[in-house]
Scaffold this motif. Sequence first.
Motif, PDB file in Angstrom:
ATOM      1  N   ARG A 167       0.829  -1.209   0.000  1.00 50.29           N
ATOM      2  CA  ARG A 167       0.000   0.000   0.000  1.00 50.29           C
ATOM      3  C   ARG A 167       0.864   1.261   0.000  1.00 50.29           C
ATOM      4  O   ARG A 167       0.628   2.192  -0.775  1.00 50.29           O
ATOM      5  CB  ARG A 167      -0.929  -0.014   1.215  1.00 50.29           C
ATOM      6  N   SER A 210       2.792   1.884  -3.250  1.00 53.99           N
ATOM      7  CA  SER A 210       1.988   2.122  -4.447  1.00 53.99           C
ATOM      8  C   SER A 210       1.811   3.597  -4.761  1.00 53.99           C
ATOM      9  O   SER A 210       1.369   3.954  -5.854  1.00 53.99           O
ATOM     10  CB  SER A 210       0.607   1.478  -4.283  1.00 53.99           C
ATOM     11  N   ARG A 211       2.129   4.485  -3.799  1.00 57.27           N
ATOM     12  CA  ARG A 211       1.956   5.926  -4.027  1.00 57.27           C
ATOM     13  C   ARG A 211       2.923   6.699  -3.146  1.00 57.27           C
ATOM     14  O   ARG A 211       3.370   6.185  -2.104  1.00 57.27           O
ATOM     15  CB  ARG A 211       0.518   6.333  -3.739  1.00 57.27           C
ATOM     16  N   VAL A 230       0.220   8.348   1.321  1.00 57.93           N
ATOM     17  CA  VAL A 230      -1.062   7.691   1.572  1.00 57.93           C
ATOM     18  C   VAL A 230      -1.974   8.594   2.387  1.00 57.93           C
ATOM     19  O   VAL A 230      -3.180   8.661   2.159  1.00 57.93           O
ATOM     20  CB  VAL A 230      -0.851   6.343   2.295  1.00 57.93           C
TER      21      VAL A 230
END
Length: 526
Positions: free
Chosen positions: A330, A333-334, A337
């Motif tokens: 998670r 992925s970016r 968050v």
Amino acid sequence: MDDRYDVVVVGGGAAGLAGAATLARARRTVLVVDAGEPRNAPAGGVHNYLGREGMPPAQLMAVGRDEVTGYGGQIVDGRVTAVDRDGADFVVTVDGGRTLRARRLLVTTGLIDELPEVPGVAERWGRDVLHCPYCHGWEVRDRRIGVLATGPLAMHHAQLWRQWSPHVLLLLHDAPAPDAEEQERLAARGITVVPGPVAALEVADDTLTGVRLASGETVALDAVVVATRMTARAGLLDSLGLAPVDVETAGQVIGRQIPADPTGATAVPGVWVAGNVADVFAQVIRAAGAGMLAGAAINGDLVGEDTRDAVTEHRRQREAMFTEAAWEERYQSRPAVWSGRPNPQLVAEAAELPPGRALDVGSGEGADAVWLAERDWTVTAVDISTTALARAADHAKAAGGQVAERIEWTHADLLRSSPAEGAYDLVSAQFMHLPPEPRRELFARLADAVAPGGRLLIVGHHPQDLRTTAHRMHYPEMMYTAEQVAADLDPGRFEVLAAQTRPRAAVDPDGRDIVIHDAVLLARRR
């Protein structure tokens, strides 16, 4: 053309378009493949279709196509040459070699009318060679009508057409002569029997004038009625093991159709049929109704499959979401968050507290830990993700001063390890949502970590947030109220200072202003 659809509809007549419109309105991806061979193409107008009486068939289909595409459905002109099964999908081959995949198949290919082999019949079919009094009787009312006998039902057909005209003749052609009782019934209704085979139709200036008998005699007529043998156009279903069955009326086989249940579902899972391919008697309005019913049934079947798939994925996510690997994925992925702002309930409850030792549980990218350190707290920030901790450490350094020195970044899974007992003046757990039993066990260990006189602050998304459009994981059993958390605390060890549901303004993923609610538990260790 896309590769895969929820449903491919084979046939673009009334049944196919009605089914496609129903599915497209249900937000399904649907493609209609239409070979452009409607049974009623020669007819001047559609009849018995409430609200569309007399509309030319091509116009009705154009309206139906616009409705399908208006809801997002797609239509292509072409002929389906093959249908095969490939695992859970159907592979549909369209002429030209294009292939597409479908989760479900709706076949509405209609039927073929097998006409008597009388010269002129095929050429005049649908114009002044007719078959259904309910479709064409009004247009030839009170005119001269000849019923061409091709089987034992001819007597019945003649009596039916007598309702529309007093000038009905029964052309025996090659059928046996009626018996005495039949002759009496025909005579009582004024229906004349014409013996002898019919050799051909007589036409002048593109208008039917009558029939010529094998004897050379001519019979003046304005319309000829024939009973066709109606056979489902269903050869493409052979590969799936579906074959038409005989349809009988009064003991006579009058056609063949694909067997199906009332919704159009066939014996092959995933394949539906509607319209004349499944019901040789269906007129346009009935075919459209059958298509609509089949579309609804297909959508219901897909909903069941979608739900089963969703349950499987729901369970998989629930099992994986608390693992280190899941959190690493998670965060990686970016670039960010979370918002980078401290949680509002921490700010509300800790802003006036004297600084001390704080445990930030699930510290993420470090906004809460940095905020506390900026106010001279000594913080132990714990998270399961090394990516999050590294990112948080960078944020602490960027804050300047001695902020970074006041924070100890700790990589740990608090579901498997416990913080030091009685070591912290503030233990903060913001939005830790777990299944009920692990959650109670974790909160009990966090309570043990609070020093005498210290505070335990637990904040969560209130269950009623699931009623809003806020972005929330949909695991109702993992939501909790402040009262539920308070009930698990030993009143001999803790004084509950607040157990509240606190509203606050937010913006949902679609940009709407909404109100969300935090479940806030604040307790002081005695």
